[in-house]
Design a protein around this motif. Structure first.
Motif, PDB file in Angstrom:
ATOM      1  N   ARG A  14       0.553  -1.284   0.071  1.00 34.17           N
ATOM      2  CA  ARG A  14      -0.147   0.481   0.103  1.00 34.17           C
ATOM      3  C   ARG A  14       1.351   1.215  -0.178  1.00 34.17           C
ATOM      4  NH1 ARG A  14      -5.346  -1.162   1.054  1.00 34.17           N
ATOM      5  NH2 ARG A  14      -5.418  -3.669   1.563  1.00 34.17           N
ATOM      6  N   ALA A  15       0.356   2.003  -0.941  1.00 34.52           N
ATOM      7  CA  ALA A  15       1.483   3.063  -1.001  1.00 34.52           C
ATOM      8  C   ALA A  15       1.706   4.094   0.513  1.00 34.52           C
ATOM      9  CB  ALA A  15       0.380   4.556  -1.661  1.00 34.52           C
ATOM     10  N   ALA A  16       0.463   3.716   1.604  1.00 38.47           N
ATOM     11  CA  ALA A  16       0.979   4.540   3.145  1.00 38.47           C
ATOM     12  C   ALA A  16       1.827   3.619   3.738  1.00 38.47           C
ATOM     13  CB  ALA A  16      -0.174   4.414   4.058  1.00 38.47           C
ATOM     14  N   PHE A  17       2.508   2.340   2.862  1.00 43.35           N
ATOM     15  CA  PHE A  17       3.991   2.293   3.937  1.00 43.35           C
ATOM     16  C   PHE A  17       4.796   2.469   2.886  1.00 43.35           C
ATOM     17  CE2 PHE A  17       0.476  -1.676   5.265  1.00 43.35           C
ATOM     18  CZ  PHE A  17       0.522  -0.877   6.306  1.00 43.35           C
ATOM     19  N   ALA A  18       4.211   2.496   1.172  1.00 46.59           N
ATOM     20  CA  ALA A  18       5.562   3.328   0.458  1.00 46.59           C
ATOM     21  C   ALA A  18       6.629   3.892   0.764  1.00 46.59           C
ATOM     22  CB  ALA A  18       5.133   2.351  -0.716  1.00 46.59           C
ATOM     23  N   VAL A 212       7.983   5.160  10.375  1.00 51.23           N
ATOM     24  CA  VAL A 212       7.662   3.358  11.617  1.00 51.23           C
ATOM     25  C   VAL A 212       8.431   2.550  10.441  1.00 51.23           C
ATOM     26  CG1 VAL A 212       6.665   1.632  11.719  1.00 51.23           C
ATOM     27  CG2 VAL A 212       5.082   4.380  12.182  1.00 51.23           C
ATOM     28  N   LEU A 213       8.194   2.763   9.004  1.00 58.96           N
ATOM     29  CA  LEU A 213       8.649   1.990   7.799  1.00 58.96           C
ATOM     30  C   LEU A 213      10.097   2.613   7.811  1.00 58.96           C
ATOM     31  CD1 LEU A 213       7.862   0.367   6.096  1.00 58.96           C
ATOM     32  CD2 LEU A 213       5.960   1.165   6.748  1.00 58.96           C
ATOM     33  N   ARG A 214      10.797   3.713   8.068  1.00 57.84           N
ATOM     34  CA  ARG A 214      11.599   3.254   8.015  1.00 57.84           C
ATOM     35  C   ARG A 214      12.640   3.780   9.198  1.00 57.84           C
ATOM     36  NH1 ARG A 214      11.956  10.057   8.917  1.00 57.84           N
ATOM     37  NH2 ARG A 214       9.911   9.854   8.303  1.00 57.84           N
ATOM     38  N   MET A 215      12.366   3.325  10.028  1.00 57.60           N
ATOM     39  CA  MET A 215      12.801   2.678  11.915  1.00 57.60           C
ATOM     40  C   MET A 215      12.914   1.348  11.522  1.00 57.60           C
ATOM     41  SD  MET A 215      12.223   5.478  14.268  1.00 57.60           S
ATOM     42  CE  MET A 215      12.039   4.298  15.758  1.00 57.60           C
ATOM     43  N   LEU A 216      11.689   0.289  10.420  1.00 58.53           N
ATOM     44  CA  LEU A 216      11.673  -0.951  10.914  1.00 58.53           C
ATOM     45  C   LEU A 216      13.228  -1.081   9.362  1.00 58.53           C
ATOM     46  CD1 LEU A 216       8.563  -1.624  10.544  1.00 58.53           C
ATOM     47  CD2 LEU A 216       9.879  -2.237  12.401  1.00 58.53           C
ATOM     48  N   ALA A 217      12.832  -0.645   8.261  1.00 55.80           N
ATOM     49  CA  ALA A 217      13.674  -0.850   7.177  1.00 55.80           C
ATOM     50  C   ALA A 217      14.763  -0.003   6.803  1.00 55.80           C
ATOM     51  CB  ALA A 217      13.296  -0.604   5.995  1.00 55.80           C
ATOM     52  N   ASP A 218      15.098   0.836   7.707  1.00 57.41           N
ATOM     53  CA  ASP A 218      16.084   1.398   7.076  1.00 57.41           C
ATOM     54  C   ASP A 218      17.549   1.076   8.281  1.00 57.41           C
ATOM     55  OD1 ASP A 218      15.023   1.955   4.675  1.00 57.41           O
ATOM     56  OD2 ASP A 218      14.762   3.774   5.311  1.00 57.41           O
ATOM     57  N   SER A 219      18.450   0.798   7.845  1.00 60.76           N
ATOM     58  CA  SER A 219      20.373   0.785   9.227  1.00 60.76           C
ATOM     59  C   SER A 219      20.312   2.579   9.409  1.00 60.76           C
ATOM     60  CB  SER A 219      20.988   0.416   8.812  1.00 60.76           C
ATOM     61  OG  SER A 219      20.767  -0.858   8.066  1.00 60.76           O
TER      62      SER A 219
END
Ligand SMILES: [Zn+2]
Length: 257
Positions: A14-18, A212-219
């Motif tokens: 979903r774009a909301a997560f992207a 949230v995705l930055r925290m989850l996805a990015d080092s």
């Protein structure tokens, strides 16, 4: 020298997560596309996309990362179907070691070009699990960023020594993530930016991933932001290709064309 796209499949997000500001109702198909660089000194794939075992690879992910997906055709199958001589393929240069970029390595018996940072990341991190299983039989050609600063990035690796394919460090998504710059003899220029941003919206609207995705996805979200801004500054001078934007590959021919 020439460039081809090998669309191996897509998965749904979903774009909301992207990207920040994306709508929850707006479903995006994320591309998993390999890019073939044909070069007189030996060809390269940039990323491997989905392989024949992608279903099992997705099953091995944590539940929240699993998504509906479609396997179109693995890079290996596309190369074979087009009559390509695999002897020309010198290796696969990965933008980073996440599953959606390396699944297809399982079907390709060629070396993997990687830097020390990404080898370290993929060796120990949960995000390297699929990579560890698909790379077990491969030779790893480790490269170093021993070249000069390039387009605002602090160091570079010139794969062929002729400026046609230049790799720069862009740690932030993973600790060894890279951007791959390709310059064709026609003067056309491309930046394959991996997952610096997932969609072209990230370039056009300067939108980062949602928090949230930055925290989850990015080092390292701060470093990622810096590299994303560097790439945005280049958008007028070249074609920017976020790995997962289907339309970003428009204009790059398919192998059969
Ligand atoms: Zn990815």
């Amino acid at each position: 020298m020439a460039l081809f796209q090998l669309p191996t499949g897509t998965y749904e997000t979903r774009a909301a997560f992207a990207f920040k500001g994306g709508s929850f109702r707006d479903k995006r198909r994320f591309a998993a596309t390999a890019v073939l660089v044909r070069h007189p000194s030996g060809d390269l794939l940039i990323d491997a996309g989905f392989g024949s075992q992608v279903g099992a690879h997705i099953q091995s992910l944590p539940r929240y990362e699993r998504a509906p997906y479609e396997l179109i055709r693995s890079a290996s199958a596309q190369l074979k179907a087009s009559g390509y001589d695999l002897g020309h393929l010198r290796g696969v240069l990965v933008t980073h070691a996440h599953w959606d970029h390396v699944s297809g390595l399982a079907d390709l018996q060629v070396p993997i070009l990687m830097n020390a940072g990404e080898l370290e990341y993929s060796g120990g991190n949960r995000g390297g699990r699929v990579f560890r299983s698909v790379s077990a039989e491969h030779r790893i050609d480790r490269y170093q960023f021993n070249g000069p600063p390039y387009l605002g990035f602090p160091a570079s690796f010139d794969v062929y020594g002729d400026g046609s394919v230049v790799v720069v460090p862009a740690p932030g998504h993973t600790t060894g993530s890279v951007v791959v710059f390709v310059t064709l003899p026609t003067g056309q220029r491309y930046a394959f930016i991996g997952d610096l941003t997932w969609q072209l919206d990230g370039i056009r609207r300067r939108a980062e991933r949602p928090l949230v995705l930055r925290m989850l996805a990015d080092s390292d979200p701060r470093m990622l932001r810096e590299d994303l801004l560097r790439v945005i500054a280049l958008a007028g001078a070249m074609h920017i290709v976020p790995a997962h934007d289907v339309s970003a590959y428009d204009g790059i021919p398919l192998l059969g064309d």
